[in-house]
Write a protein that holds these residues in place. Structure first.
Motif, PDB file in Angstrom:
ATOM      1  N   THR A  10      42.756  42.303  31.043  1.00 23.34           N
ATOM      2  CA  THR A  10      43.507  43.412  31.618  1.00 23.34           C
ATOM      3  C   THR A  10      44.611  42.831  32.488  1.00 23.34           C
ATOM      4  O   THR A  10      44.687  41.627  32.707  1.00 23.34           O
ATOM      5  CB  THR A  10      42.600  44.315  32.475  1.00 23.34           C
ATOM      6  OG1 THR A  10      42.075  43.543  33.562  1.00 23.34           O
ATOM      7  CG2 THR A  10      41.456  44.892  31.665  1.00 23.34           C
ATOM      8  N   SER A  11      45.429  43.697  33.005  1.00 24.86           N
ATOM      9  CA  SER A  11      46.503  43.266  33.876  1.00 24.86           C
ATOM     10  C   SER A  11      45.936  42.549  35.096  1.00 24.86           C
ATOM     11  O   SER A  11      45.030  43.064  35.757  1.00 24.86           O
ATOM     12  CB  SER A  11      47.313  44.492  34.311  1.00 24.86           C
ATOM     13  OG  SER A  11      48.396  44.088  35.114  1.00 24.86           O
ATOM     14  N   TYR A  12      46.425  41.359  35.365  1.00 25.39           N
ATOM     15  CA  TYR A  12      46.044  40.517  36.503  1.00 25.39           C
ATOM     16  C   TYR A  12      44.631  39.937  36.412  1.00 25.39           C
ATOM     17  O   TYR A  12      44.174  39.310  37.358  1.00 25.39           O
ATOM     18  CB  TYR A  12      46.207  41.264  37.832  1.00 25.39           C
ATOM     19  CG  TYR A  12      47.628  41.652  38.105  1.00 25.39           C
ATOM     20  CD1 TYR A  12      48.551  40.697  38.520  1.00 25.39           C
ATOM     21  CD2 TYR A  12      48.060  42.961  37.924  1.00 25.39           C
ATOM     22  CE1 TYR A  12      49.874  41.051  38.755  1.00 25.39           C
ATOM     23  CE2 TYR A  12      49.374  43.321  38.159  1.00 25.39           C
ATOM     24  CZ  TYR A  12      50.275  42.363  38.574  1.00 25.39           C
ATOM     25  OH  TYR A  12      51.574  42.713  38.806  1.00 25.39           O
ATOM     26  N   ALA A  13      43.922  40.123  35.320  1.00 18.20           N
ATOM     27  CA  ALA A  13      42.569  39.573  35.195  1.00 18.20           C
ATOM     28  C   ALA A  13      42.606  38.047  35.201  1.00 18.20           C
ATOM     29  O   ALA A  13      41.764  37.405  35.827  1.00 18.20           O
ATOM     30  CB  ALA A  13      41.884  40.086  33.937  1.00 18.20           C
ATOM     31  N   TYR A  15      44.838  36.148  36.625  1.00 20.41           N
ATOM     32  CA  TYR A  15      45.146  35.741  37.995  1.00 20.41           C
ATOM     33  C   TYR A  15      43.890  35.807  38.861  1.00 20.41           C
ATOM     34  O   TYR A  15      43.620  34.896  39.645  1.00 20.41           O
ATOM     35  CB  TYR A  15      46.239  36.649  38.560  1.00 20.41           C
ATOM     36  CG  TYR A  15      46.538  36.417  40.014  1.00 20.41           C
ATOM     37  CD1 TYR A  15      47.274  35.301  40.416  1.00 20.41           C
ATOM     38  CD2 TYR A  15      46.092  37.301  40.982  1.00 20.41           C
ATOM     39  CE1 TYR A  15      47.550  35.077  41.750  1.00 20.41           C
ATOM     40  CE2 TYR A  15      46.366  37.087  42.321  1.00 20.41           C
ATOM     41  CZ  TYR A  15      47.102  35.976  42.697  1.00 20.41           C
ATOM     42  OH  TYR A  15      47.374  35.764  44.025  1.00 20.41           O
ATOM     43  N   ALA A  16      43.110  36.866  38.709  1.00 21.44           N
ATOM     44  CA  ALA A  16      41.872  37.018  39.484  1.00 21.44           C
ATOM     45  C   ALA A  16      40.879  35.920  39.124  1.00 21.44           C
ATOM     46  O   ALA A  16      40.237  35.344  40.011  1.00 21.44           O
ATOM     47  CB  ALA A  16      41.257  38.393  39.233  1.00 21.44           C
ATOM     48  N   GLU A  18      41.616  32.929  38.007  1.00 20.66           N
ATOM     49  CA  GLU A  18      42.134  31.681  38.557  1.00 20.66           C
ATOM     50  C   GLU A  18      41.818  31.572  40.044  1.00 20.66           C
ATOM     51  O   GLU A  18      41.393  30.520  40.526  1.00 20.66           O
ATOM     52  CB  GLU A  18      43.636  31.591  38.335  1.00 20.66           C
ATOM     53  CG  GLU A  18      44.229  30.287  38.818  1.00 20.66           C
ATOM     54  CD  GLU A  18      45.715  30.176  38.530  1.00 20.66           C
ATOM     55  OE1 GLU A  18      46.304  29.178  38.962  1.00 20.66           O
ATOM     56  OE2 GLU A  18      46.279  31.076  37.892  1.00 20.66           O
ATOM     57  N   ARG A  19      41.990  32.652  40.774  1.00 21.91           N
ATOM     58  CA  ARG A  19      41.667  32.652  42.206  1.00 21.91           C
ATOM     59  C   ARG A  19      40.179  32.419  42.426  1.00 21.91           C
ATOM     60  O   ARG A  19      39.788  31.688  43.324  1.00 21.91           O
ATOM     61  CB  ARG A  19      42.079  33.981  42.855  1.00 21.91           C
ATOM     62  CG  ARG A  19      43.553  34.326  42.796  1.00 21.91           C
ATOM     63  CD  ARG A  19      44.380  33.648  43.869  1.00 21.91           C
ATOM     64  NE  ARG A  19      43.797  33.720  45.179  1.00 21.91           N
ATOM     65  CZ  ARG A  19      44.270  34.425  46.192  1.00 21.91           C
ATOM     66  NH1 ARG A  19      45.353  35.140  46.037  1.00 21.91           N
ATOM     67  NH2 ARG A  19      43.678  34.392  47.367  1.00 21.91           N
ATOM     68  N   GLU A  53      44.550  30.215  33.176  1.00 20.22           N
ATOM     69  CA  GLU A  53      43.716  29.922  34.344  1.00 20.22           C
ATOM     70  C   GLU A  53      42.674  28.844  34.065  1.00 20.22           C
ATOM     71  O   GLU A  53      41.977  28.395  34.961  1.00 20.22           O
ATOM     72  CB  GLU A  53      43.030  31.179  34.866  1.00 20.22           C
ATOM     73  CG  GLU A  53      41.878  31.679  34.034  1.00 20.22           C
ATOM     74  CD  GLU A  53      42.288  32.617  32.918  1.00 20.22           C
ATOM     75  OE1 GLU A  53      41.390  33.150  32.255  1.00 20.22           O
ATOM     76  OE2 GLU A  53      43.489  32.821  32.704  1.00 20.22           O
TER      77      GLU A  53
END
Length: 59
Positions: A10-13, A15-16, A18-19, A53
């Motif tokens: 999903t959108s920004y998944a 990025y999440a 990776e964090r 990620e």
């Protein structure tokens, strides 16, 4: 850990994830948690799934 294993696209998944991977580097994991994550990452490698990620997981 469930978010990492679910591999939601999903959108920004990414990025999440990776964090989370960066946060896990300094987290105190139980032996079961470490084994579970290792098995998940090994499965990703075997399937050839290397997303952006993924580098954070390898560090």
């Amino acid at each position: 850990m469930n978010l990492i294993e679910a591999r939601l696209m999903t959108s920004y998944a990414g990025y999440a994830r990776e964090r989370l991977a960066r946060a896990l580097q300094s987290a105190a994991l139980s032996a079961d948690q470490a084994a579970r994550l290792s098995a998940h990452f090994l499965d990703l490698l075997e399937r050839g799934e290397r997303t952006a990620e993924f580098r954070a997981y390898l560090k």
